[in-house]
Enzyme design. Sequence first.
Site, PDB file in Angstrom:
ATOM      1  N   HIS A 155       6.887  59.820  27.314  1.00 49.41           N
ATOM      2  CA  HIS A 155       7.945  59.652  26.319  1.00 49.41           C
ATOM      3  C   HIS A 155       8.166  58.138  26.204  1.00 49.41           C
ATOM      4  O   HIS A 155       9.182  57.610  26.644  1.00 49.41           O
ATOM      5  CB  HIS A 155       9.210  60.380  26.767  1.00 49.41           C
ATOM      6  CG  HIS A 155      10.237  60.569  25.690  1.00 49.41           C
ATOM      7  ND1 HIS A 155      10.140  59.967  24.445  1.00 49.41           N
ATOM      8  CD2 HIS A 155      11.395  61.283  25.654  1.00 49.41           C
ATOM      9  CE1 HIS A 155      11.190  60.316  23.726  1.00 49.41           C
ATOM     10  NE2 HIS A 155      11.958  61.107  24.418  1.00 49.41           N
ATOM     11  N   ARG A 173       6.443  65.107  18.358  1.00 49.54           N
ATOM     12  CA  ARG A 173       6.908  65.697  19.617  1.00 49.54           C
ATOM     13  C   ARG A 173       6.258  67.065  19.746  1.00 49.54           C
ATOM     14  O   ARG A 173       6.253  67.856  18.781  1.00 49.54           O
ATOM     15  CB  ARG A 173       8.423  65.848  19.641  1.00 49.54           C
ATOM     16  CG  ARG A 173       8.899  66.683  20.845  1.00 49.54           C
ATOM     17  CD  ARG A 173      10.368  66.637  21.065  1.00 49.54           C
ATOM     18  NE  ARG A 173      10.731  65.354  21.616  1.00 49.54           N
ATOM     19  CZ  ARG A 173      11.757  65.149  22.460  1.00 49.54           C
ATOM     20  NH1 ARG A 173      12.507  66.147  22.852  1.00 49.54           N
ATOM     21  NH2 ARG A 173      12.024  63.944  22.893  1.00 49.54           N
ATOM     22  N   ARG A 229      18.556  64.888  18.897  1.00 47.12           N
ATOM     23  CA  ARG A 229      18.815  63.539  19.363  1.00 47.12           C
ATOM     24  C   ARG A 229      17.660  62.578  19.020  1.00 47.12           C
ATOM     25  O   ARG A 229      17.855  61.553  18.368  1.00 47.12           O
ATOM     26  CB  ARG A 229      19.004  63.615  20.868  1.00 47.12           C
ATOM     27  CG  ARG A 229      19.200  62.332  21.598  1.00 47.12           C
ATOM     28  CD  ARG A 229      19.281  62.650  23.082  1.00 47.12           C
ATOM     29  NE  ARG A 229      20.458  63.426  23.364  1.00 47.12           N
ATOM     30  CZ  ARG A 229      21.592  62.895  23.860  1.00 47.12           C
ATOM     31  NH1 ARG A 229      21.658  61.620  24.144  1.00 47.12           N
ATOM     32  NH2 ARG A 229      22.635  63.660  24.089  1.00 47.12           N
ATOM     33  N   THR A 230      16.457  62.928  19.440  1.00 37.34           N
ATOM     34  CA  THR A 230      15.327  62.026  19.232  1.00 37.34           C
ATOM     35  C   THR A 230      14.933  61.989  17.757  1.00 37.34           C
ATOM     36  O   THR A 230      14.604  60.930  17.212  1.00 37.34           O
ATOM     37  CB  THR A 230      14.136  62.454  20.115  1.00 37.34           C
ATOM     38  OG1 THR A 230      14.589  62.552  21.464  1.00 37.34           O
ATOM     39  CG2 THR A 230      13.007  61.451  20.033  1.00 37.34           C
ATOM     40  N   LYS A 283       2.074  80.207   9.284  1.00 34.24           N
ATOM     41  CA  LYS A 283       1.024  80.957   8.610  1.00 34.24           C
ATOM     42  C   LYS A 283      -0.278  80.888   9.395  1.00 34.24           C
ATOM     43  O   LYS A 283      -1.328  81.263   8.904  1.00 34.24           O
ATOM     44  CB  LYS A 283       0.788  80.396   7.205  1.00 34.24           C
ATOM     45  CG  LYS A 283       1.851  80.762   6.183  1.00 34.24           C
ATOM     46  CD  LYS A 283       1.343  80.406   4.795  1.00 34.24           C
ATOM     47  CE  LYS A 283       2.433  80.628   3.743  1.00 34.24           C
ATOM     48  NZ  LYS A 283       2.040  80.064   2.444  1.00 34.24           N
TER      49      LYS A 283
END
Lengths: 312, 312, 312
Positions: A132, A104, A54-55, A82
Amino acid sequence: MKHLLDIGVLTPDDLHHLMALTDHMVEVNQRPIPKVPALRGKTVVNLFFENSTRTLTSFDTAARRLSADVMNFAVSSSSVNKGESLRDTIETISAMGVDAFVVRHKSSGAPMQVTKWTNASVVNAGDGWHQHPTQALLDCYTIRTHLNRRTGFDGLHIAIVGDIKHSRVARSNVQAFTALGAHVTLVAPPTLLPPAVETWPVTVSHDLDSLIAKVDVLYLLRMQRERMVDALVPSLREYTGAYGLTPLRAARLRPHALVMHPGPMNRGVEMAVDPSELPGSMVLHQVTNGVAVRMAVLFELLGSGADLATSA
Amino acid sequence: MKHLLDIGVLTPDDLHHLMALTDHMVEVNQRPIPKVPALRGKTVVNLFFENSTRTLTSFDTAARRLSADVMNFAVSSSSVNKGESLRDTIETISAMGVDAFVVRHKSSGAPMQVTKWTNASVVNAGDGWHQHPTQALLDCYTIRTHLNRRTGFDGLHIAIVGDIKHSRVARSNVQAFTALGAHVTLVAPPTLLPPAVETWPVTVSHDLDSLIAKVDVLYLLRMQRERMVDALVPSLREYTGAYGLTPLRAARLRPHALVMHPGPMNRGVEMAVDPSELPGSMVLHQVTNGVAVRMAVLFELLGSGADLATSA
Amino acid sequence: MKHLLDIGVLTPDDLHHLMALTDHMVEVNQRPIPKVPALRGKTVVNLFFENSTRTLTSFDTAARRLSADVMNFAVSSSSVNKGESLRDTIETISAMGVDAFVVRHKSSGAPMQVTKWTNASVVNAGDGWHQHPTQALLDCYTIRTHLNRRTGFDGLHIAIVGDIKHSRVARSNVQAFTALGAHVTLVAPPTLLPPAVETWPVTVSHDLDSLIAKVDVLYLLRMQRERMVDALVPSLREYTGAYGLTPLRAARLRPHALVMHPGPMNRGVEMAVDPSELPGSMVLHQVTNGVAVRMAVLFELLGSGADLATSA
């Protein structure tokens, strides 16, 4: 403005400025060809260490509509596998020529750390339980538009209901809503309130039914199933009984009241009605406004006097 | 035409119209810069709940050549992981501003359901055992071009060989081939025929060898290894012996006969010859035509009188 | 030049030509809008059968800056899962209309095989222990620029340190560095040297400390943790003690000496100092130059007299 990390550092004027810029972006999005060349040649990197279609899609769409080049990374496909550190990942991608990182991360403060390792702008797209900020902006913009509150939220009563404790959305929204003048009530069982809630500029309630007929905005948070495992809530059914938006409660909402949710919804849990049958449901308007708000943020951070009137 | 869900609802005129439009797209694809601005500012979302690099890439390429913005979602990276319903996924992405969804899903009828939750156009890119309409179009276009049948398939004999029962490709192709006038024979063991095959407008055979020297088109279906597990076929080796295109059988094909396969091929099973050594192999022409056909479909659904002569 | 598979087939003149072209690309990358229309309408497919965000992102960025269309495939999302052969994958994608494949594969020679199945150009982005030609080019370009060696590397002494045996970077770099006139010393424990190292045009040492104060370039290779499992190195700690760049060793480097690493680094293992505190660290310059070098390679293979002065 170089970065957007924390909604709390923005003044009411900053918030109004970004919302006025969002008005322009809404107009762009209504054109037959919803694109402007404002960020041509700029590269935006969406670096998502937590899964969120969504974001990610919202930022991706926003950047493309401004004609930026976009690169999307999800953690599973990144070199982090890695054993490369976050710092080396940021420095490496940054060295390829990047203008903004949209980050995020499950750790609070990760986007702030990223600013130390790059000259690019950084947008916090959600960090742990912390912040947020673009969610708060899109929520403010939605309220401003649908309750016709262009000058501020004085006199508005907003209830935020659910798992406040683990919610970055609640933290950012409390800051933005109160900065614009709203009165916020948090509604949750004691187990889902944050430790020092008495220092927050809000009132607290455990009784949704006594409030529901009085609020202008009912903001429901997503109820994470994990909270059951942690025994913070006895069962989803009891949660819905006490804090869910049921048909009975929906019938008691004031006629103009807005119902909001950051998504994705748990239908039958916190959203125990079909939102498409609620006249005041803002759920899809929030999504639509999310693209425009993110366009405004990216333009504010990366634009250089480009003319939004020109079509791409 | 708002959606393309089912090849069966198209009239022969519709099929001829789309194939004529495909001719234009083939011409676009032969230009030094194979792009037209026809869908500038339109957003096409490829939403694939089943893995298919081949079909996803074909739609992706088609949309880009028309200058659309494209977003690709595979199920594993979608919010469906968080338990979001298909409906909420569609409504959310739709609210960001989407002009077409291209949907592949393991459930028959899923693309039809999607049309209820969005104002965007919907293209079925394969749903369960039900339909795969763009596959049928590209197969018709390939036959039309290579057997020079611009006005229809009257008098053509097409054999479709293999696992008809579980094949959306067979269902869509039978409808399209017969709508254009071809005679279709299904060739399969009884276990791989669909329940009510006697209601289909086809003849049925269990004997490929008696047919192979008579057909104009030999259409091989992919033999899924899962069918062995279900004991519908005794072994891949016996399947190849009875229904595979072996060198002996290939030698008996008529000189002009086409060999087709929707891919990906199981070499050594249904395709027991090297198709690059068959003069009539259409396998790669089908892939090439697939891009042009999907350009035609997207242009038909989303184009608005744009001029295909202009270069992007 | 149709393909770039192996750095060893390029003459010194070829290397100088590609580096001169890279100079142009560096200039493009410094423009306010770092894009040129040189490859408009060309399609570049990045086909990565080994995970490498770093190299994939570099090629992706390079292709976009030349205005090519780019498609990225990682193995896990490819039809290879359905058992399709590499050949069928290449032929299928190729049939959709592709101008270049950029291939990374765990098998030495895979990119060479790909050239048999497509008319598109092929760039080797790393194959097994064999070759990584664009890495060699970007390393040469970095040395040329930072040691001001536009006419060649005569008289330069370059030490390559670490797991030479399993390193395609070492193989390609030895060929390129020596072709340009440098003297190369390989520094590694006997277990990490290749079988026929005596046939290579290098000297070999097991003693980094006796060399470190004499070299112009110290090139560190990534120490794979898997080597411990294979018992080729007793422990990471002992490896660092003997072959890592520690603060003590860094202090003994000549003032002008460059420190290079192909990334991703193992901090605390081969890179036991913070490279951001080494004046001669080229680590991030290598990344930046990687984009420009890959632009030069793609332009050399696919460009057709396009003018780099024009902006996209």
